[in-house]
Design a protein around this motif. Structure first.
Motif: not given
Ligand code: NCD
Length: 304
Positions: A76-80
């Motif tokens: 997910s964009s949590a990784a960004k």
């Protein structure tokens, strides 16, 4: 807007109604097959899961709805670097209800403040796990016919085990419930639970490290896994991980109508030889998890 972040937000009456609905779903599944047609559930899992995520998804499919989501933070964009609040605002544009698991205590609560759709806490760090507790309560009520006058032994990692924390809080509201808290010294229940729940309500409880000595008095034995991912160092985990291993031999002095529960996954805490014992209820508990989540989705989406 109704969310489920902490089991104590739900009254005893509401829990009773959910159990009634779940029992009706078990008896008449066809009646519910179209109830959530056109609705979408998002499962946002920032931490590993098998039962919780898949039972939520199976629950929504069995209600005729659809499912979207992710099963690891890395995808997910949590990784960004996206915040939980922004992720929730985004998903609220696509889904009607969200089940969320997060390693940080309080993350689902923060999410609920920003969400335009209902949020369900599917486990937050070592804190709470209200839908596992609903699963446990459905199982206990089907096994024991109710919640009053039971002695419940909770064994293993009572410090980091979030299912334990939510279950103690929930059970504290019924009549004549006694708790036997079985753990090594380092893994006792957190002080806040003692003060705010057990002592405040003047509940009967004892703490012990001796599972076999406690066994004869138990109506329910709730085994738990030592929560490896919450330990600060590997050595402590290695020392404590096999503190309790339930074997047929240790059940010699148990009641004939004992129910053995475990939220699963099991690592070593219950020997597979116990699986054939009629008192082993943990796989039945797995099945119940889907039905109570169906009832919960119906309630939060206000489907009649
Ligand atoms: C539990 C959890 O995630 O807290 N699992 C579950 O949801 N059934 C228990 C555990 O991981 O030990």
């Amino acid at each position: 807007m109704k969310h489920l972040i902490d089991i104590m937000e739900m009254s005893v009456e509401e829990i009773g109604q959910l159990i009634e609905t779940a029992n009706d779903i078990i008896a008449n599944p066809a009646k519910y097959a179209q109830k959530c047609k056109g609705k979408k559930l998002a499962t946002l899992f920032f931490e590993p899961s098998t039962r919780t995520r898949l039972s939520f998804e199976a629950a929504m499919y069995e209600l005729g709805g659809n499912v979207l989501g992710f099963s690891e933070a890395q995808s997910s964009s949590a990784a960004k670097g996206e915040s939980v609040s922004d992720t929730i605002r985004t998903v609220g544009a696509y889904a009607d209800i969200i089940a969320m698991r997060h390693p940080k205590e309080g993350a689902p609560m923060v999410a609920s403040r920003k969400s335009i759709v209902p949020i369900i806490n599917a486990g937050d760090g070592g804190h709470n796990h209200p839908t596992q507790t609903l699963t446990d309560l459905l199982t206990i009520s089907r096994e024991k016919g109710g919640f009053n006058d039971l002695t419940i032994g909770l064994c293993g990692d009572l410090k980091f085990g979030r299912t334990v924390h939510s279950l103690i809080s929930a059970m504290s509201r019924y009549e004549k419930v006694r708790f036997v808290l079985i753990s090594p010294d380092e893994l006792k229940i957190p002080e806040y639970l003692k003060h705010e729940v057990l002592d405040k309500k003047d509940l009967e409880y004892m703490e012990t490290a001796d599972l076999e000595a406690a066994m004869p008095q138990l109506d329910i034995l709730y085994m738990t896994r030592v929560q490896k991912e919450r330990f600060f160092n590997e050595q402590d985990y290695m020392r404590l991980k096999d503190s309790y291993i339930l074997t047929p031999d240790k059940l010699r002095n148990a009641k004939q109508d004992l129910s053995i529960l475990h939220p699963l996954p099991r690592v070593n805490e219950i020997s597979i030889a116990v699986d054939d014992d009629p008192r082993a209820t943990y796989f039945e508990q797995v099945r119940n998890g889907k039905f109570i989540r169906m009832a919960l989705i119906l309630k939060l989406l206000e489907v009649k």
